[in-house]
Structure formats: structure tokens, C-alpha cells
Design a protein around this motif. Structure first.
Motif, PDB file in Angstrom:
ATOM      1  N   LEU A   1       0.862  -1.163   0.000  1.00  0.00           N
ATOM      2  CA  LEU A   1       0.000   0.000   0.000  1.00  0.00           C
ATOM      3  C   LEU A   1       0.904   1.220   0.000  1.00  0.00           C
ATOM      4  O   LEU A   1       1.832   1.299   0.774  1.00  0.00           O
ATOM      5  N   LYS A  14      -1.277 -10.883   5.269  1.00  0.00           N
ATOM      6  CA  LYS A  14      -2.415 -11.389   4.493  1.00  0.00           C
ATOM      7  C   LYS A  14      -3.732 -11.081   5.218  1.00  0.00           C
ATOM      8  O   LYS A  14      -4.702 -10.646   4.602  1.00  0.00           O
ATOM      9  N   TYR A  17      -4.596  -7.391   4.950  1.00  0.00           N
ATOM     10  CA  TYR A  17      -5.097  -7.083   3.618  1.00  0.00           C
ATOM     11  C   TYR A  17      -6.546  -7.551   3.459  1.00  0.00           C
ATOM     12  O   TYR A  17      -7.370  -6.833   2.893  1.00  0.00           O
ATOM     13  N   GLU A  18      -6.851  -8.745   3.957  1.00  0.00           N
ATOM     14  CA  GLU A  18      -8.213  -9.273   3.846  1.00  0.00           C
ATOM     15  C   GLU A  18      -9.214  -8.384   4.584  1.00  0.00           C
ATOM     16  O   GLU A  18     -10.303  -8.100   4.068  1.00  0.00           O
ATOM     17  N   LEU A  20      -8.757  -5.168   5.353  1.00  0.00           N
ATOM     18  CA  LEU A  20      -8.792  -3.882   4.655  1.00  0.00           C
ATOM     19  C   LEU A  20      -9.674  -3.971   3.408  1.00  0.00           C
ATOM     20  O   LEU A  20     -10.489  -3.078   3.151  1.00  0.00           O
ATOM     21  N   ALA A  21      -9.547  -5.036   2.653  1.00  0.00           N
ATOM     22  CA  ALA A  21     -10.383  -5.227   1.460  1.00  0.00           C
ATOM     23  C   ALA A  21     -11.856  -5.297   1.851  1.00  0.00           C
ATOM     24  O   ALA A  21     -12.722  -4.741   1.162  1.00  0.00           O
ATOM     25  N   LEU A  22     -12.154  -5.956   2.969  1.00  0.00           N
ATOM     26  CA  LEU A  22     -13.532  -6.042   3.449  1.00  0.00           C
ATOM     27  C   LEU A  22     -14.057  -4.659   3.843  1.00  0.00           C
ATOM     28  O   LEU A  22     -15.171  -4.281   3.487  1.00  0.00           O
ATOM     29  N   TRP A  24     -13.056  -1.798   2.694  1.00  0.00           N
ATOM     30  CA  TRP A  24     -13.254  -1.035   1.453  1.00  0.00           C
ATOM     31  C   TRP A  24     -14.558  -1.464   0.777  1.00  0.00           C
ATOM     32  O   TRP A  24     -15.317  -0.627   0.307  1.00  0.00           O
ATOM     33  N   SER A  25     -14.802  -2.770   0.714  1.00  0.00           N
ATOM     34  CA  SER A  25     -15.994  -3.250   0.004  1.00  0.00           C
ATOM     35  C   SER A  25     -17.280  -2.849   0.737  1.00  0.00           C
ATOM     36  O   SER A  25     -18.292  -2.594   0.103  1.00  0.00           O
ATOM     37  N   ASN A  27     -17.474  -0.183   2.730  1.00  0.00           N
ATOM     38  CA  ASN A  27     -17.471   1.288   2.729  1.00  0.00           C
ATOM     39  C   ASN A  27     -18.041   1.888   4.019  1.00  0.00           C
ATOM     40  O   ASN A  27     -18.766   2.874   3.988  1.00  0.00           O
TER      41      ASN A  27
END
Length: 70
Positions: A1, A14, A17-18, A20-22, A24-25, A27
Motif C-alpha cells: 500500500l 495477508k 489485507y483481507e 482492509l479489502a472487506l 473497502w468493500s 465502505n
């Protein structure tokens, strides 16, 4: 990042990241319980999620968006 202003790179595990991706998705801010409910292929304990989130806080990747008592 990477962040342009200040040009620094943050290393993510890992699990970080998982999560953080959640975030973001979705929001929106999530509690440890909500994270566990939304991540189907993991069985993290709430304490593990808190440790990961605290690590992300220390790295400046996430901020506290409120508190929920459970």
C-alpha cells in the motif's frame, strides 16, 4: 500500500489485507463481530481481529470510527 504524500510504503500481512479489502468493500466501519460474520472462509476469534485491527491502527492504515460495546 502506498501513499503519495510523504512517499511511504506500508507492509500488510495477508490477514490485514483481507480485513482492509472487506472494509473497502463495505465502505463503512465494522465491528470485530461484523468482520467475522462477513468473512465466510475464516474463523477468526474476536481477539484476533482486535489484534489485527490494532496493528493496522499502529501502521496508520485505519482509524477508529466509533466504539461499540458488546
Amino acid at each position: 500500500l502506498m501513499q503519495k504524500e510523504g512517499d511511504f510504503i506500508v507492509s500488510l500481512s495477508k490477514s490485514e489485507y483481507e480485513i482492509l479489502a472487506l472494509l473497502w468493500s463495505e465502505n463503512r466501519g465494522l465491528t470485530a463481530v461484523e468482520i467475522n460474520e462477513l468473512v465466510k472462509d475464516k474463523s477468526w476469534k474476536d481477539t484476533s481481529i482486535h489484534l489485527i485491527l490494532n496493528s493496522m491502527l499502529d501502521k496508520g492504515i485505519v482509524i477508529v470510527d466509533g466504539m461499540v460495546r458488546s
